[in-house]
Each structure stands twice: as structure tokens, then as C-alpha cells.
Motif scaffolding. Structure first.
Motif, PDB file in Angstrom:
ATOM      1  N   ARG A   1      -3.709  21.394  -6.112  1.00 49.36           N
ATOM      2  CA  ARG A   1      -2.522  22.254  -6.066  1.00 49.36           C
ATOM      3  C   ARG A   1      -1.350  21.585  -6.789  1.00 49.36           C
ATOM      4  O   ARG A   1      -1.207  20.362  -6.724  1.00 49.36           O
ATOM      5  CB  ARG A   1      -2.143  22.566  -4.620  1.00 49.36           C
ATOM      6  N   CYS A   2      -0.535  22.375  -7.440  1.00 47.41           N
ATOM      7  CA  CYS A   2       0.602  21.875  -8.211  1.00 47.41           C
ATOM      8  C   CYS A   2       1.663  21.312  -7.265  1.00 47.41           C
ATOM      9  O   CYS A   2       2.223  22.043  -6.444  1.00 47.41           O
ATOM     10  CB  CYS A   2       1.174  22.992  -9.076  1.00 47.41           C
ATOM     11  N   VAL A   3       1.937  20.023  -7.391  1.00 48.96           N
ATOM     12  CA  VAL A   3       2.912  19.385  -6.503  1.00 48.96           C
ATOM     13  C   VAL A   3       4.318  19.912  -6.770  1.00 48.96           C
ATOM     14  O   VAL A   3       5.107  20.112  -5.835  1.00 48.96           O
ATOM     15  CB  VAL A   3       2.859  17.850  -6.671  1.00 48.96           C
ATOM     16  N   LEU A   4       4.654  20.177  -8.027  1.00 50.08           N
ATOM     17  CA  LEU A   4       5.975  20.724  -8.345  1.00 50.08           C
ATOM     18  C   LEU A   4       6.190  22.073  -7.678  1.00 50.08           C
ATOM     19  O   LEU A   4       7.255  22.317  -7.092  1.00 50.08           O
ATOM     20  CB  LEU A   4       6.117  20.861  -9.866  1.00 50.08           C
ATOM     21  N   SER A   5       5.208  22.933  -7.730  1.00 43.45           N
ATOM     22  CA  SER A   5       5.336  24.248  -7.102  1.00 43.45           C
ATOM     23  C   SER A   5       5.485  24.125  -5.597  1.00 43.45           C
ATOM     24  O   SER A   5       6.270  24.850  -4.969  1.00 43.45           O
ATOM     25  CB  SER A   5       4.116  25.112  -7.435  1.00 43.45           C
TER      26      SER A   5
END
Length: 289
Positions: free
Chosen positions: A76-80
């Protein structure tokens, strides 16, 4: 009259920020809070991906152009997830502060104005609550209610009630002895009218200062509860829960814990800086000349 003189007068009439809010530290705090609020409001449009979407071809990938903050153990995208976590942390913290402020202010007004047995009972209860660290009291309440984000809001709010109650009561004890309160009583004003129209507006300054600092404390406590599994539950993108899930990957995936931790740190510091500036402006004992 010359044009230069007119311009000078116009400039002098422009509203200016209080001196405390013109400091670089206050500017930094305001800027960080504004960025966090805008990020929370526009999270669905700012985040490059869904916070729960897994990319199985990029599991535990370090920061890159595709994923600026990298990906976690599930791809999963950590920034998102950090962006959506701002919405959760701010909403939980502000809701908890509103609960604590409302209940604590009411109790403080009643205890400080009516005194007697009501003051004794309320203050002894707050003394018992203040005997425990706020985080420990919050954990106890959540353990009773059950691990859930709504229960976290209620627990954090209830744990902050004694601070507001004590602060308001202290201010009310000073205000109720002033001449204009005695004059309002002599003129036959109702007790409700005196509390709402004469006393409450004059205790807002310390309430604002305490509430501003308490937002940062609420964010920190909420993250701590999620870290130990008593707050937000997976797969909710909450910063404390992200830190908890990243414990097993600190050596090979430093980015999974670094960015949520930085988000918590920066937002807590921001609210503390604003709280210090508000105290310098609103508290006569710290007001700068």
C-alpha cells in the motif's frame, strides 16, 4: 496632503497581527496546521492512490517516483495512507477536544459560581481523575468501552475534562468577586444570565489556550492508543496504527515508520507553537508589551 502621507496613513490603519503571532515559530506552527487541514480536507484528491489499495508488484518498495514515501508490507502507498491519516487524526483530536471542552467548561462554571457541596463533589472527582496520567486514564476508559475509533474520541475527551474544569473554575472564582458581577446580582439578573452573559465570555481566553495545546496532546494520545491496538483498527490509515504495523520492518523498511512518525511529530509541535503564541496574546501574565 501628499500621496506619500496618504499611503502612510492607510498602512497605519491596516490590521496587524499581535506581536506573538509575528514570531517565526508562530508562523511555522500556523503554516503546518494550515497544510495539515488542507491535506485532510482534500485527501481524496491529493492522495495518488487509495489508502487500502495493495500493489502486489511493489511490496515494501523504498521511496521512488511512483511511490514517493514507498510502500508498506502489503504493497500500500505510504504517502496515500499518511495523507488520509491526517483526516482521521485531526477529526478525532478536534472531536475529543470539543467533548472535553464542553463538559469541562460546564463543570467549571457550576463549581466556581455556586461553590458549596457542588464544588466539593465536582473537584474531588476531578482530583481523582488528575491523580492518573492522562494516557493511562484514556487506556482504562477505552479498555472498558472496547477498542474502536469512536470510543477513542470519547475516552480522550473525557480524560481531558479535569483540565478544563480546573482552569474554568479558577477563572470563575476570580471573576465572581468583581464589582460588575455583584452589580448584576443586585439588579436581579438570573444566575443563568450572569453565567452565560457576564462570566462565560470572560473565561474564554484560558479555554482557547488550553484547547489549542490539547489538540496536539489528543493527536499524540490517539496515536498511542492505536499503537497498542486500542484505537483505530486495520486497515484504517491512522498514523499510530501505521507505526504499530511497521515495528517488524524497521530494519528493511525504515520508510514505513518514518513518515507517519514525522507527521505526528510535526503536527503536535505545530499546535504547541500556536498554543504558546495564543498564551502570550490572551494571558495577561505572559503578554508581551
Amino acid at each position: 496632503m501628499s500621496v506619500a502621507t496618504l499611503r502612510l496613513r492607510v498602512r497605519d490603519r491596516r490590521p496587524r497581527l499581535p506581536k506573538a503571532f509575528r514570531k517565526p515559530a508562530a508562523h511555522l506552527g500556523l503554516a503546518l496546521v494550515i497544510v495539515a487541514v488542507l491535506t485532510a480536507l482534500f485527501a481524496p484528491w491529493i492522495a495518488p492512490h487509495s489508502p487500502t489499495e495493495s500493489f502486489f508488484d511493489a511490496i515494501q518498495q523504498p521511496p521512488s517516483w511512483r511511490f514517493p514515501f514507498g510502500t508498506d508490507e502489503l504493497g500500500r502507498c505510504v504517502l496515500s495512507r499518511v495523507i488520509h491519516g491526517a483526516r482521521i487524526s485531526l477529526s478525532v483530536a478536534l472531536s475529543a477536544v470539543l467533548i472535553g471542552l464542553s463538559i469541562g467548561t460546564l463543570l467549571g462554571l457550576l463549581a466556581g459560581y455556586f461553590r458549596g457541596w457542588l464544588d466539593t463533589i465536582l473537584m474531588r472527582v476531578t482530583d481523582v481523575m488528575l491523580a492518573f496520567p492522562e494516557i493511562l486514564l484514556t487506556i482504562a476508559i477505552v479498555a472498558i468501552l472496547g477498542p474502536d475509533l469512536k470510543n477513542t474520541v470519547l475516552a480522550v475527551g473525557l480524560a481531558a475534562v479535569p483540565v478544563y474544569a480546573r482552569t474554568v473554575r479558577s477563572a470563575v472564582l476570580q471573576i465572581r468577586e468583581l464589582e460588575y458581577i455583584q452589580a448584576a446580582t443586585a439588579l436581579g439578573r438570573s444566575e443563568r444570565g450572569i453565567l452565560l452573559r457576564h462570566i462565560l465570555p470572560n473565561v474564554t481566553s484560558p479555554i482557547i489556550v488550553v484547547a489549542t495545546v490539547n489538540v496536539g496532546t489528543a493527536i499524540l494520545i490517539t496515536a498511542g492508543l492505536s499503537y497498542v491496538g486500542l484505537g483505530a483498527q486495520p486497515p484504517t490509515p491512522e498514523w499510530g496504527a501505521m507505526l504499530s504495523a511497521s515495528r517488524a520492518y524497521l530494519q528493511n523498511g525504515w520508510w514505513i515508520a518514518t513518515f507517519p512518525g514525522l507527521a505526528i511529530t510535526m503536527l503536535v509541535i505545530a499546535f504547541n507553537l500556536i498554543g504558546d503564541a495564543a498564551r502570550d496574546v490572551l494571558d495577561p501574565r505572559h503578554r508581551q508589551r
